[in-house]
Design a protein around this motif. Structure first.
Motif, PDB file in Angstrom:
ATOM      1  N   GLU A  18      61.103 -42.548 -18.254  1.00 29.83           N
ATOM      2  CA  GLU A  18      60.242 -41.448 -17.819  1.00 29.83           C
ATOM      3  C   GLU A  18      61.069 -40.173 -17.691  1.00 29.83           C
ATOM      4  OE1 GLU A  18      57.304 -42.087 -14.762  1.00 29.83           O
ATOM      5  OE2 GLU A  18      57.673 -44.243 -14.798  1.00 29.83           O
ATOM      6  N   GLU A  19      60.380 -39.027 -17.782  1.00 20.78           N
ATOM      7  CA  GLU A  19      61.050 -37.736 -17.717  1.00 20.78           C
ATOM      8  C   GLU A  19      60.481 -36.927 -16.556  1.00 20.78           C
ATOM      9  OE1 GLU A  19      60.917 -35.661 -21.375  1.00 20.78           O
ATOM     10  OE2 GLU A  19      61.868 -37.258 -22.531  1.00 20.78           O
ATOM     11  N   PHE A  20      61.363 -36.164 -15.905  1.00 18.93           N
ATOM     12  CA  PHE A  20      60.991 -35.356 -14.757  1.00 18.93           C
ATOM     13  C   PHE A  20      61.622 -33.980 -14.900  1.00 18.93           C
ATOM     14  CE2 PHE A  20      61.179 -39.805 -13.650  1.00 18.93           C
ATOM     15  CZ  PHE A  20      60.043 -40.026 -12.880  1.00 18.93           C
ATOM     16  N   ASP A  21      61.016 -33.011 -14.218  1.00 17.91           N
ATOM     17  CA  ASP A  21      61.549 -31.655 -14.269  1.00 17.91           C
ATOM     18  C   ASP A  21      61.407 -31.003 -12.908  1.00 17.91           C
ATOM     19  OD1 ASP A  21      62.760 -29.461 -15.278  1.00 17.91           O
ATOM     20  OD2 ASP A  21      61.406 -29.172 -16.963  1.00 17.91           O
ATOM     21  N   GLN A  22      61.564 -29.698 -12.887  1.00 16.36           N
ATOM     22  CA  GLN A  22      61.697 -28.954 -11.644  1.00 16.36           C
ATOM     23  C   GLN A  22      60.483 -29.093 -10.730  1.00 16.36           C
ATOM     24  OE1 GLN A  22      62.115 -24.790 -12.343  1.00 16.36           O
ATOM     25  NE2 GLN A  22      62.995 -24.384 -10.368  1.00 16.36           N
ATOM     26  N   GLY A  23      59.266 -29.001 -11.255  1.00 12.09           N
ATOM     27  CA  GLY A  23      58.077 -29.034 -10.421  1.00 12.09           C
ATOM     28  C   GLY A  23      57.588 -30.412 -10.066  1.00 12.09           C
ATOM     29  N   CYS A  24      58.293 -31.461 -10.468  1.00 11.09           N
ATOM     30  CA  CYS A  24      57.815 -32.831 -10.263  1.00 11.09           C
ATOM     31  C   CYS A  24      58.136 -33.387  -8.891  1.00 11.09           C
ATOM     32  CB  CYS A  24      58.403 -33.753 -11.341  1.00 11.09           C
ATOM     33  SG  CYS A  24      57.880 -33.342 -13.016  1.00 11.09           S
ATOM     34  N   LEU A  25      58.847 -32.642  -8.036  1.00 12.96           N
ATOM     35  CA  LEU A  25      59.250 -33.137  -6.723  1.00 12.96           C
ATOM     36  C   LEU A  25      58.680 -32.239  -5.641  1.00 12.96           C
ATOM     37  CD1 LEU A  25      60.982 -35.032  -4.919  1.00 12.96           C
ATOM     38  CD2 LEU A  25      62.872 -33.425  -5.258  1.00 12.96           C
ATOM     39  N   CYS A  26      58.142 -32.855  -4.604  1.00 13.41           N
ATOM     40  CA  CYS A  26      57.614 -32.114  -3.456  1.00 13.41           C
ATOM     41  C   CYS A  26      57.844 -32.955  -2.204  1.00 13.41           C
ATOM     42  CB  CYS A  26      56.126 -31.805  -3.635  1.00 13.41           C
ATOM     43  SG  CYS A  26      55.387 -30.901  -2.251  1.00 13.41           S
ATOM     44  N   VAL A  27      58.238 -32.300  -1.109  1.00  8.27           N
ATOM     45  CA  VAL A  27      58.445 -32.969   0.178  1.00  8.27           C
ATOM     46  C   VAL A  27      57.528 -32.302   1.197  1.00  8.27           C
ATOM     47  CG1 VAL A  27      60.079 -33.469   2.021  1.00  8.27           C
ATOM     48  CG2 VAL A  27      60.816 -33.624  -0.355  1.00  8.27           C
ATOM     49  N   ALA A  28      56.578 -33.066   1.754  1.00  6.20           N
ATOM     50  CA  ALA A  28      55.634 -32.504   2.717  1.00  6.20           C
ATOM     51  C   ALA A  28      54.925 -33.646   3.435  1.00  6.20           C
ATOM     52  CB  ALA A  28      54.628 -31.587   2.012  1.00  6.20           C
ATOM     53  N   ILE A  38      57.803 -38.038   0.367  1.00  7.25           N
ATOM     54  CA  ILE A  38      58.324 -37.577  -0.930  1.00  7.25           C
ATOM     55  C   ILE A  38      57.247 -37.831  -1.979  1.00  7.25           C
ATOM     56  CG2 ILE A  38      60.129 -37.822  -2.660  1.00  7.25           C
ATOM     57  CD1 ILE A  38      61.978 -38.840  -0.471  1.00  7.25           C
ATOM     58  N   ILE A  39      56.786 -36.767  -2.636  1.00 10.87           N
ATOM     59  CA  ILE A  39      55.785 -36.876  -3.689  1.00 10.87           C
ATOM     60  C   ILE A  39      56.470 -36.567  -5.015  1.00 10.87           C
ATOM     61  CG2 ILE A  39      53.553 -36.127  -4.530  1.00 10.87           C
ATOM     62  CD1 ILE A  39      54.410 -35.144  -1.036  1.00 10.87           C
ATOM     63  N   VAL A  40      56.358 -37.479  -5.974  1.00 11.45           N
ATOM     64  CA  VAL A  40      57.015 -37.323  -7.268  1.00 11.45           C
ATOM     65  C   VAL A  40      55.979 -37.562  -8.366  1.00 11.45           C
ATOM     66  CG1 VAL A  40      58.869 -38.059  -8.792  1.00 11.45           C
ATOM     67  CG2 VAL A  40      59.182 -38.168  -6.315  1.00 11.45           C
ATOM     68  N   GLY A  41      55.879 -36.634  -9.291  1.00 10.19           N
ATOM     69  CA  GLY A  41      55.051 -36.801 -10.480  1.00 10.19           C
ATOM     70  C   GLY A  41      55.910 -36.784 -11.721  1.00 10.19           C
ATOM     71  N   SER A  42      55.521 -37.507 -12.756  1.00  8.11           N
ATOM     72  CA  SER A  42      56.329 -37.606 -13.973  1.00  8.11           C
ATOM     73  C   SER A  42      55.519 -37.137 -15.167  1.00  8.11           C
ATOM     74  CB  SER A  42      56.805 -39.039 -14.196  1.00  8.11           C
ATOM     75  OG  SER A  42      55.745 -39.865 -14.633  1.00  8.11           O
ATOM     76  N   TYR A  43      56.246 -36.852 -16.262  1.00  4.81           N
ATOM     77  CA  TYR A  43      55.590 -36.437 -17.493  1.00  4.81           C
ATOM     78  C   TYR A  43      54.820 -37.589 -18.144  1.00  4.81           C
ATOM     79  CZ  TYR A  43      57.963 -31.939 -17.426  1.00  4.81           C
ATOM     80  OH  TYR A  43      58.372 -30.673 -17.097  1.00  4.81           O
ATOM     81  N   MET A  44      55.057 -38.821 -17.703  1.00  7.10           N
ATOM     82  CA  MET A  44      54.300 -39.956 -18.208  1.00  7.10           C
ATOM     83  C   MET A  44      52.977 -40.136 -17.458  1.00  7.10           C
ATOM     84  SD  MET A  44      56.113 -41.093 -20.667  1.00  7.10           S
ATOM     85  CE  MET A  44      55.374 -42.687 -20.986  1.00  7.10           C
ATOM     86  N   LEU A 324      77.547 -35.542  -6.622  1.00 11.00           N
ATOM     87  CA  LEU A 324      76.319 -36.310  -6.768  1.00 11.00           C
ATOM     88  C   LEU A 324      76.484 -37.344  -7.877  1.00 11.00           C
ATOM     89  CD1 LEU A 324      73.657 -33.465  -6.538  1.00 11.00           C
ATOM     90  CD2 LEU A 324      74.122 -35.195  -4.812  1.00 11.00           C
ATOM     91  N   PRO A 325      75.728 -38.431  -7.835  1.00  9.51           N
ATOM     92  CA  PRO A 325      75.820 -39.424  -8.925  1.00  9.51           C
ATOM     93  C   PRO A 325      75.019 -39.048 -10.153  1.00  9.51           C
ATOM     94  CG  PRO A 325      74.297 -40.192  -7.235  1.00  9.51           C
ATOM     95  CD  PRO A 325      74.889 -38.905  -6.718  1.00  9.51           C
ATOM     96  N   HIS A 326      74.324 -37.894 -10.133  1.00  7.50           N
ATOM     97  CA  HIS A 326      73.497 -37.496 -11.262  1.00  7.50           C
ATOM     98  C   HIS A 326      73.377 -35.974 -11.258  1.00  7.50           C
ATOM     99  CE1 HIS A 326      70.722 -38.134  -7.818  1.00  7.50           C
ATOM    100  NE2 HIS A 326      70.262 -36.965  -8.217  1.00  7.50           N
ATOM    101  N   ILE A 327      72.778 -35.443 -12.330  1.00  7.83           N
ATOM    102  CA  ILE A 327      72.514 -34.005 -12.429  1.00  7.83           C
ATOM    103  C   ILE A 327      71.117 -33.743 -11.869  1.00  7.83           C
ATOM    104  CG2 ILE A 327      72.250 -32.041 -13.991  1.00  7.83           C
ATOM    105  CD1 ILE A 327      74.139 -33.430 -15.914  1.00  7.83           C
ATOM    106  N   SER A 349      65.977 -38.187 -15.410  1.00  6.11           N
ATOM    107  CA  SER A 349      65.676 -39.561 -15.798  1.00  6.11           C
ATOM    108  C   SER A 349      65.041 -40.373 -14.671  1.00  6.11           C
ATOM    109  CB  SER A 349      66.953 -40.262 -16.275  1.00  6.11           C
ATOM    110  OG  SER A 349      67.918 -40.279 -15.246  1.00  6.11           O
ATOM    111  N   GLY A 350      64.781 -39.754 -13.489  1.00  5.83           N
ATOM    112  CA  GLY A 350      64.085 -40.435 -12.423  1.00  5.83           C
ATOM    113  C   GLY A 350      64.957 -41.010 -11.332  1.00  5.83           C
ATOM    114  N   HIS A 351      66.198 -40.561 -11.192  1.00 11.88           N
ATOM    115  CA  HIS A 351      67.062 -41.017 -10.106  1.00 11.88           C
ATOM    116  C   HIS A 351      66.732 -40.192  -8.865  1.00 11.88           C
ATOM    117  CE1 HIS A 351      71.301 -42.561  -8.878  1.00 11.88           C
ATOM    118  NE2 HIS A 351      70.484 -42.491  -7.845  1.00 11.88           N
ATOM    119  N   LEU A 352      66.060 -40.805  -7.898  1.00 11.56           N
ATOM    120  CA  LEU A 352      65.653 -40.148  -6.652  1.00 11.56           C
ATOM    121  C   LEU A 352      66.579 -40.605  -5.537  1.00 11.56           C
ATOM    122  CD1 LEU A 352      63.536 -38.394  -5.146  1.00 11.56           C
ATOM    123  CD2 LEU A 352      62.231 -40.496  -4.783  1.00 11.56           C
ATOM    124  N   GLN A 353      67.166 -39.628  -4.840  1.00 12.37           N
ATOM    125  CA  GLN A 353      68.148 -39.971  -3.806  1.00 12.37           C
ATOM    126  C   GLN A 353      67.969 -39.081  -2.591  1.00 12.37           C
ATOM    127  OE1 GLN A 353      72.283 -40.675  -4.952  1.00 12.37           O
ATOM    128  NE2 GLN A 353      72.986 -39.429  -3.241  1.00 12.37           N
TER     129      GLN A 353
END
Length: 870
Positions: A18-28, A38-44, A324-327, A349-353
């Protein structure tokens, strides 16, 4: 391992591929329970909601941590949480798809069994978009109380504003080309974005509301000026680079600011667009987020970069750097389980930390030394052994180790002695009846573990390969791989070289990238056939040797024709391109003659003759065999090939200029026609359609002419390289140059593999020859003081180049030697052998003739003669 790192508090990997980008993460607090989620949306199309509850830091993902997972049919571009439903101030979730905006209510029900609570989402409303969306922002537009409005930016520059369940209006951004990041400032009630002109622009909400509607965008400029209000920018700031993200912050202890993250800098702006400060970043950033600082009047900023680092800045001062372990492509700050300031990062690539800043101290302790008695005799023996190894290793004084003895990976190329029974030539442009091919077998032998080896095979155009790239799996020690490919003549001209290169690139287990290569020599039968010798020819070359003549059948057994009786003194070669070459051997003297109608055709046969003669006498253990040349160097015919190549280059420039002019004309006519077609009151076309069709035909004809000229330039450059190889060989045989001097001469005359638009053969060779004439071939300190132009551009003509080539031959004839070392860059009078005189000044003023060339050039400059000092 870095001491300063982001300590893992909770982490998981989302999905597969799966692929993720800047707007795919929200905390509220999306479910209005009082705790961040933690709300996460993906391009899939997957929407996931998490609530981390690790028992202890670093436990990782638990099944109960994931509250919800829903798959939609469309990709999720952005997720936001706000007051999006009318009549209530409860938080709702907004999900942006490519052509749809959906608002959901997230709720949970208490579970009666051990499975825990159950969460679900309910669609409150949705908006179908008429344009493809890019991103969105939200806020109390216009100063409304208790609710949030949504603004969506489309890919074609339209801002679509929604007052919760209803569509308000749409406005087009002026001068739009590509969408940029978008945010809303509630303090100034304005939208802030970065345009494709690399400038930050701010638009007031009131100006957007009262501007001309987006449906009227197709009106003409006169109608826009006559009625309605145009969308006017509030303020503009040019930052000189594209922006990655924009964020507006307003904290109690700090001034309200607009933060812009660029590709190399991040900027802090005031509400009116003035720069408060800016910081130049050392690495390419990927995401950022400003947050409240503990120091009065300052703002802390988290900046993630492509070096797997997370930097913490207090205004412009770097306060902390964590590994960090990822970019990260998105970073947020959250509060979980009374733990404030948890850093949430998401990779593409979907590594959430979820992590916190800290250090990782080393727990290594040196082991105790075993107490034992020392055996001095064993120590002395070991010391002598080590000293012997050191002495043998320091015998050679080479800077680089000699790796020829034990190579980690060896490449071996074997060319089949016979041509292929069934030719493998594909799409050959040669007009011969049959185009042969030859098989090349390449073997890779590895002594160590070679990771992901890649083989690239290259031959000189117009030769071609059936396959030139090969990828292999990891090679274990003492393993080998073998590939087979075919080589054939594809273009309808002769190649300048019959050699090929094999290059293997691989990496060792430690990550070191290494390269191994080898060369192979192709047979002459690949491009020519035996034919009847010709008695007449326009160009003739005679090569002298110091050994008795050898029968041509002995040297060229593969070109023996049984139908011909006397082939020991004469052989004919028929190239696949149509030209003929004749090779003659003297019966009495030690000479060989090559003759042909074209100068460039002499090169391959001349080189093959010298190589086969050297191999023949080497087999007979004759070590003093040499070839010499005492005839005339064909500079005049060589200059004709230079002129032909240069003329085609100038023709290419003219054709491109004409094509550019016709393209501009074509676009101008298109604009006129579109204006006529879109006009509400139809007007006559006034033959614009005829003019458009005629211009289109001219553009197509010019494009065809450019392609044809490019093919002609390639053929001319190939012939020029063959002739250049021949001239270099004749000069080296004429002056008996060493291998180092021949290498300098080849690098001077053959610096380019091919011509490009920015750099051509003529100006490059002219600069190289000028450097030699100014350094190792200079005859006075005055010439050494001359400076060369730093910029290489196409010259007006080739007269300067011809003059320098002739002067180079003169200097070599009068004792000059080629060397690039700094010790020899002195006037020739200091390092010239006995019996060689300096070149007189008159040689540059009057017509000069190179011995044995027949090329004459006249220089009419007037130089005042100076009296020699005693």
């Amino acid at each position: 391992m870095s001491l300063f790192k982001a300590r893992d508090w909770w982490s998981t990997v989302l999905g597969e591929n799966e692929e993720f980008d800047q707007g795919c993460l929200c905390v509220a607090d999306v479910d209005n329970s009082g705790q961040d989620k933690i709300i996460v949306g993906s391009y899939m199309g997957y929407l996931r909601i998490f609530s981390p509850h690790p028992v202890k830091p670093g436990d990782g993902f638990q099944a109960e941590d994931q509250l919800l997972e829903v798959q939609f049919r469309e990709p999720i571009l952005q997720v936001e949480v706000g007051k999006f439903v009318s009549g209530t101030e409860v938080l709702h979730l907004a999900v942006l798809h490519c052509r749809k905006l959906c608002v959901y209510a997230v709720s949970g029900t208490l579970g009666n069994v051990e499975h825990g609570n159950q969460y679900q989402i309910k669609l409150m409303y949705e908006h179908n978009l008429q344009r493809t969306a890019c991103n969105m922002t939200y806020g109390p537009f216009g100063g409304v109380k208790g609710r949030d409005l949504i603004c969506i930016q489309s890919m074609d520059g339209m801002l679509m504003l929604f007052e919760q369940e209803s569509y308000a209006f749409g406005r087009f951004l002026p001068g739009f080309l590509l969408p940029g990041p978008l945010t809303y400032s509630s303090r100034t009630d304005s939208f802030i974005t970065v345009s494709s002109c690399r400038q930050v622009e701010s638009y007031k909400y009131q100006v957007l509301a009262f501007a001309t509607d987006a449906d009227e965008r197709q009106e003409t400029e006169q109608q826009k000026l006559g009625s309605g209000k145009r969308l006017v920018v509030d303020w503009v700031l040019n930052i000189g680079e594209q922006a990655l993200d924009i964020c507006v912050v307003s904290f109690n202890q700090a001034v309200s600011s607009v933060f812009v993250l660029g590709e190399r800098n991040f900027f802090c702006l005031k509400d009116n667009g003035q720069i408060r400060f800016m910081k130049k970043l050392d690495c390419n950033p990927s995401c950022f987020i400003p947050y409240c600082s503990v120091t009065e009047g300052t703002i802390n900023t988290l900046v993630g970069n492509h070096s797997n680092m997370l930097h913490v800045y207090q205004d412009v001062t770097l306060k902390w750097a964590a590994q960090l372990p990822h970019i990260p492509v998105s970073v947020k700050v959250a509060n979980f389980q009374d733990l404030r300031g948890v850093i949430v990062t998401l990779s593409d690539s979907g590594h959430l930390q979820c992590s916190y800043l800290g250090t990782d101290p080393s727990l290594f302790q040196a082991p105790k030394i075993e107490s034992r008695e020392i055996n001095y005799e064993e120590l002395d023996a070991e010391m002598k052994k080590l000293q012997k190894i050191i002495k043998e290793a320091t015998k050679t004084q080479d800077i680089l180790p000699n790796s020829e003895r034990e190579r980690d990976l060896i490449v071996i190329a074997e060319v089949s002695p016979e041509l292929d029974a069934e030719s493998q030539a594909i799409d050959s442009e040669v007009k011969a009846e049959a185009v042969p091919s030859v098989t090349v077998k390449i073997t890779i032998q590895s002594r160590v573990t070679a990771q992901k080896p890649k083989l690239a095979v290259c031959v000189e155009a117009p030769l071609a390969l059936s396959c030139d790239q090969f990828d292999f799996d990891d090679l274990e020690p003492d393993a080998s791989e073998t590939v087979v490919l075919s080589v054939f003549l594809k273009g309808n001209c002769l190649p300048p070289e019959l050699e090929g290169d094999c290059v293997v690139s691989y990496s060792t287990p430690t990550g070191i990238i290494k390269v191994a290569q080898c060369k192979f020599r192709l047979p002459l039968r690949l491009i020519c056939l035996p034919t009847q010798p010709s008695k007449t020819a326009n160009h003739k070359l005679t090569i002298d040797t110091n050994k008795p003549p050898v029968s041509l059948l002995t040297i060229f057994p593969d070109f023996a024709n049984q139908s011909e009786e006397d082939q020991s003194n004469a052989l004919g070669f028929q190239f696949l391109t149509g030209s003929k070459i004749t090779l003659l051997a003297s019966k009495t003297s030690q000479r060989y003659r090559i003759q042909s109608d074209q100068l460039e055709d002499l090169w391959l046969i001349s080189k093959e003759l010298t190589l086969r003669l050297e191999e023949h006498f080497k087999k007979e253990n004759c070590k003093d065999f040499t070839c010499t040349f005492s005839g005339s160097i064909p500079l005049q015919e060589y200059f004709e090939l230079i002129d032909r190549h240069f003329e085609l280059r100038l023709n290419a420039e003219k054709l491109k200029e004409m094509l550019s002019e016709r393209a501009v004309q074509f676009r101008a006519i298109e604009r006129r026609l579109l204006t006529r077609f879109k006009d509400k009151t139809p007007a006559p076309l006034q033959h614009l359609d005829t003019l458009l069709e005629g211009t289109f035909r001219e553009v197509i004809a010019l494009a065809d002419a450019v392609e044809e000229n490019q093919a002609n330039v390639f053929q001319a450059f190939t012939k020029l390289k063959s002739a250049t190889h021949l001239v270099v060989m004749l000069i080296s045989l004429w002056q008996k140059l060493s291998a180092d001097q021949i290498a300098v001469l080849e690098a001077t005359f053959l610096p380019l593999a091919q011509d490009t638009e920015d750099l051509g053969w003529e100006e490059t060779v002219d600069a190289a020859i000028s450097y030699l004439l100014r350094t190792c071939l200079s005859k006075s300190s005055k010439e050494q003081a001359m400076t060369l132009t730093s910029e290489l551009c196409i010259p007006k003509d080739t007269s300067r180049l011809k003059k320098h080539i002739t002067l180079l031959c003169e200097r070599l004839a009068k004792g000059g030697r080629l060397s690039l070392s700094t010790e020899t860059t002195t006037p020739q009078t200091a390092g010239m052998p006995i019996g060689c005189t300096t070149i007189p000044e008159s040689d540059l003023e009057e017509g000069t003739i190179v011995p044995g060339t027949g090329a004459t050039f006249t220089n009419h400059r007037h130089i005042t003669k100076q009296k020699s000092k005693p």
